[in-house]
Design a protein around this motif. Sequence first.
Motif, short mmCIF file in Angstrom:
data_model
loop_
_atom_site.label_atom_id
_atom_site.label_comp_id
_atom_site.label_asym_id
_atom_site.label_seq_id
_atom_site.Cartn_x
_atom_site.Cartn_y
_atom_site.Cartn_z
N GLY A 55 -8.69 1.34 156.41
CA GLY A 55 -7.24 1.30 156.23
C GLY A 55 -6.77 0.82 154.87
O GLY A 55 -5.58 0.95 154.55
N ASP A 56 -7.67 0.26 154.05
CA ASP A 56 -7.28 -0.17 152.70
C ASP A 56 -6.80 1.02 151.88
O ASP A 56 -7.33 2.13 152.01
N HIS A 57 -5.82 0.78 151.02
CA HIS A 57 -5.32 1.85 150.14
C HIS A 57 -6.04 1.78 148.80
O HIS A 57 -6.27 0.70 148.25
N ILE A 58 -6.42 2.95 148.30
CA ILE A 58 -7.10 3.06 147.01
C ILE A 58 -6.52 4.25 146.25
O ILE A 58 -5.96 5.18 146.85
N ASP A 59 -6.66 4.21 144.93
CA ASP A 59 -6.27 5.34 144.09
C ASP A 59 -7.53 6.08 143.65
O ASP A 59 -8.44 5.48 143.08
N VAL A 60 -7.61 7.38 143.94
CA VAL A 60 -8.76 8.18 143.52
C VAL A 60 -8.52 8.63 142.08
O VAL A 60 -7.59 9.38 141.79
N LEU A 61 -9.38 8.16 141.18
CA LEU A 61 -9.26 8.51 139.77
C LEU A 61 -10.00 9.81 139.45
O LEU A 61 -9.59 10.57 138.59
N ARG A 62 -11.11 10.04 140.16
CA ARG A 62 -11.87 11.27 139.93
C ARG A 62 -12.73 11.57 141.15
O ARG A 62 -13.50 10.72 141.60
N TYR A 63 -12.61 12.78 141.70
CA TYR A 63 -13.44 13.21 142.81
C TYR A 63 -14.78 13.73 142.28
O TYR A 63 -14.84 14.41 141.27
N GLY A 64 -15.86 13.42 143.00
CA GLY A 64 -17.17 13.96 142.68
C GLY A 64 -17.74 14.68 143.87
O GLY A 64 -17.09 14.79 144.92
N ASP A 65 -18.97 15.18 143.76
CA ASP A 65 -19.59 15.92 144.87
C ASP A 65 -19.89 15.01 146.05
O ASP A 65 -19.70 15.39 147.20
N VAL A 66 -20.40 13.81 145.77
CA VAL A 66 -20.75 12.86 146.83
C VAL A 66 -19.97 11.56 146.69
O VAL A 66 -19.51 11.00 147.67
N TRP A 67 -19.80 11.09 145.46
CA TRP A 67 -19.11 9.83 145.19
C TRP A 67 -17.83 10.09 144.39
O TRP A 67 -17.79 10.99 143.55
N SER A 68 -16.79 9.29 144.64
CA SER A 68 -15.54 9.39 143.89
C SER A 68 -15.24 8.07 143.19
O SER A 68 -15.55 6.99 143.71
N LYS A 69 -14.65 8.17 142.02
CA LYS A 69 -14.25 6.98 141.26
C LYS A 69 -12.86 6.56 141.71
O LYS A 69 -11.92 7.37 141.72
N VAL A 70 -12.71 5.30 142.14
CA VAL A 70 -11.45 4.83 142.71
C VAL A 70 -11.03 3.50 142.10
O VAL A 70 -11.82 2.81 141.46
N GLU A 71 -9.75 3.18 142.30
CA GLU A 71 -9.22 1.89 141.86
C GLU A 71 -8.54 1.22 143.05
O GLU A 71 -7.78 1.85 143.78
N THR A 72 -8.84 -0.05 143.25
CA THR A 72 -8.28 -0.79 144.38
C THR A 72 -6.92 -1.37 144.01
O THR A 72 -6.50 -1.34 142.85
#
Length: 231
Positions: A55-72
């Motif tokens: 339920g935590d909200h995060i900002d997706v900075l970049r989607y990847g194939d398996v992992w995505s870069k996010v900011e809390t």
Amino acid sequence: MKKKFAAILAALLVLTLITGAALAETVSLAYSGGALNLRKGPGTEYRSLGTLHDGDHIDVLRYGDVWSKVETDDGKIGYIKNLYIEDGDTNYASGTDYFDSHFTAYTTASVNFRAGASTSTASMGTLSKGTKVTVLGENGRFYLVKNSAGTQGFVSKSYISRTKPSTSTGSTKTMTVTASYVNMRAGGGLSYDVIKVLPRGTVVTVVTRGNYWTRVNYKGTLGWIKNTYLK
């Protein structure tokens, strides 16, 4: 001229910051396993920067194939697996129905362990026939499952059964582990998850002998060991 150039650079910087902020997509975390590690890089080998919860909200900075870069919300930037992103791409966790009661099941053949509920998403490795998993939910033709290491991923429903299949291979050839502690992996390569760690002297049954990796059976569990560590 220098002042004008500096002003242009400042304007470009502001525009870049605004554009970057606009591209970030705010999503929710979908994770039923308690605390999820926010990793410094796109892999479990990277250290944890802290934990996130369902339920935590995060900002997706970049989607990847398996992992995505996010900011809390508190400004930490790191990586989480796509399948824990609830409102992202439909090939990720979006659309997954989580079961109130989880159940134990087994893979009926060697099958891809995918990052999303689609054959177009990346495989995180393979699960050998007879691998025990916990079924957490479903998404179309796929189950969301968790293996013994706690890793979650999607497996086609066609290869999941509540009845444990026979893993008998008919092979009688055995080999012995020659190093102190050797990783037994889910596939023939260093990128696959570690299933077990076997000490020196452990005897395994050979299933398939390859040029670099050997598929073995250890007390009913199938996995792969590098030839260097077998005699």
